[in-house]
Write an enzyme that holds these catalytic residues in place. Structure first.
Site, PDB file in Angstrom:
ATOM      1  N   ALA A  81       0.886  -1.098   0.130  1.00 55.82           N
ATOM      2  CA  ALA A  81       0.096   0.148  -0.092  1.00 55.82           C
ATOM      3  C   ALA A  81       0.948   1.139   0.180  1.00 55.82           C
ATOM      4  O   ALA A  81       2.222   1.217   0.239  1.00 55.82           O
ATOM      5  CB  ALA A  81      -0.983   0.013   1.296  1.00 55.82           C
ATOM      6  N   GLY A 136      -0.343  -5.441   0.200  1.00 59.20           N
ATOM      7  CA  GLY A 136      -1.375  -5.327  -0.715  1.00 59.20           C
ATOM      8  C   GLY A 136      -0.990  -5.915  -1.962  1.00 59.20           C
ATOM      9  O   GLY A 136      -2.017  -6.505  -2.687  1.00 59.20           O
ATOM     10  N   GLU A 149      -1.548  -9.573  -1.364  1.00 56.81           N
ATOM     11  CA  GLU A 149      -3.020  -9.853  -1.340  1.00 56.81           C
ATOM     12  C   GLU A 149      -3.644  -9.898  -2.726  1.00 56.81           C
ATOM     13  O   GLU A 149      -4.547 -10.620  -3.257  1.00 56.81           O
ATOM     14  CB  GLU A 149      -3.706  -8.916  -0.226  1.00 56.81           C
ATOM     15  N   GLU A 152       2.454  -6.292   7.165  1.00 56.41           N
ATOM     16  CA  GLU A 152       1.748  -5.241   7.992  1.00 56.41           C
ATOM     17  C   GLU A 152       1.994  -5.068   9.508  1.00 56.41           C
ATOM     18  O   GLU A 152       2.026  -4.148  10.030  1.00 56.41           O
ATOM     19  CB  GLU A 152       0.209  -5.584   7.648  1.00 56.41           C
TER      20      GLU A 152
END
Length: 255
Positions: free
Chosen positions: A61, A106, A109, A129
């Protein structure tokens, strides 16, 4: 444009293009949702590649953007974040992630939203994270655990460690490791082969597997049975069976 969509011979490539690391800011997330919905809708798109370019898939992110958000802002944004990734995961066509370089947070993911993952031999994947005092928020705690099992997922999520391509392969996090220069070519070959297959049967297979994983086996068998019988109403089923009877297995072509 930070995300592009190009279609060639039935294969649609969703390409992240935000140098240097393809950080997944809000604009990219929203664009991913739009392009996933377009890929779902378009009949000329029969399979999809997720690609970040030759150097990096996505390093995660946009941390600077996230740092500026307070609790209220993230409460309002978090569903949009998950909806974007869910839209990719629910594309009712075969999806392959072509993973080069970093696929972290991300980025990892996003790769998890694909049906198949081809990684470069220099790829590094992970969910870091926890090192920010957070947990994955775009589906990582759910899709990773379903893919590689809860204890392995907890190892990666609790520690935030990165894994190199070969360990990712051993964990089942990726499905194939190839030389970095060949990642997109191999992904395209996989997607192009399936683009020539029976579109409705492929959709039925994907949705039966994915929906079945979320429920008990009896309900899963009902989902399978419904799709299986429904395919007997399709032209592709008629063509496939006629070709098998007249020419032998594996010779059918589908429109």
């Amino acid at each position: 444009m930070t995300v592009t969509f190009e279609v060639r011979d039935g294969v649609g490539t969703i390409r992240l293009d935000r140098p240097p690391m393809n950080a997944l800011d809000v604009a990219i997330q929203d664009r991913l949702r739009e392009l996933a919905e377009e890929a779902t809708r378009r009949e000329d798109v029969r399979s999809v590649i997720l690609y970040g370019g030759e150097k990096v898939f996505a390093a995660g992110a946009d941390i600077k953007e996230m740092q500026a958000m307070d609790h209220t802002a993230m409460v309002l944004r978090s569903k949009g974040l998950q909806d974007a990734f869910t839209a990719v995961a629910r594309i009712p066509k075969p999806v392959v992630a072509a993973v080069t370089g970093y696929a972290l947070g991300g980025g990892c993911e996003l790769a998890l939203c694909a049906d198949f993952r081809i990684a470069a031999d220099n790829a590094k994947l992970g969910q870091p994270e926890i090192l920010l005092g957070l947990i994955p928020g775009a589906g990582g705690t759910q899709r990773l655990a379903r893919l590689i099992g809860p204890s392995r997922a907890k190892d990666l999520i609790f520690t935030g460690r990165m894994v190199k391509a070969e360990e990712a392969l051993a964990l089942g996090l990726v499905d194939r490791v190839v030389p970095a220069a060949e990642v997109y070519e191999r992904a395209y070959a996989w997607a192009a082969k399936l683009a020539k297959g029976p579109a409705l049967a492929l959709r039925a297979a994907k949705e039966s597997i994915d929906a079945g994983l979320e429920t008990d086996i009896d309900t899963g068998l009902t989902i399978e049975r419904t799709w299986f019988s429904g395919l007997f109403a399709t032209e592709d089923r008629e063509r496939g069976m006629r070709s098998f009877v007249e020419e032998g297995p594996g010779k059918a072509t589908f429109g």
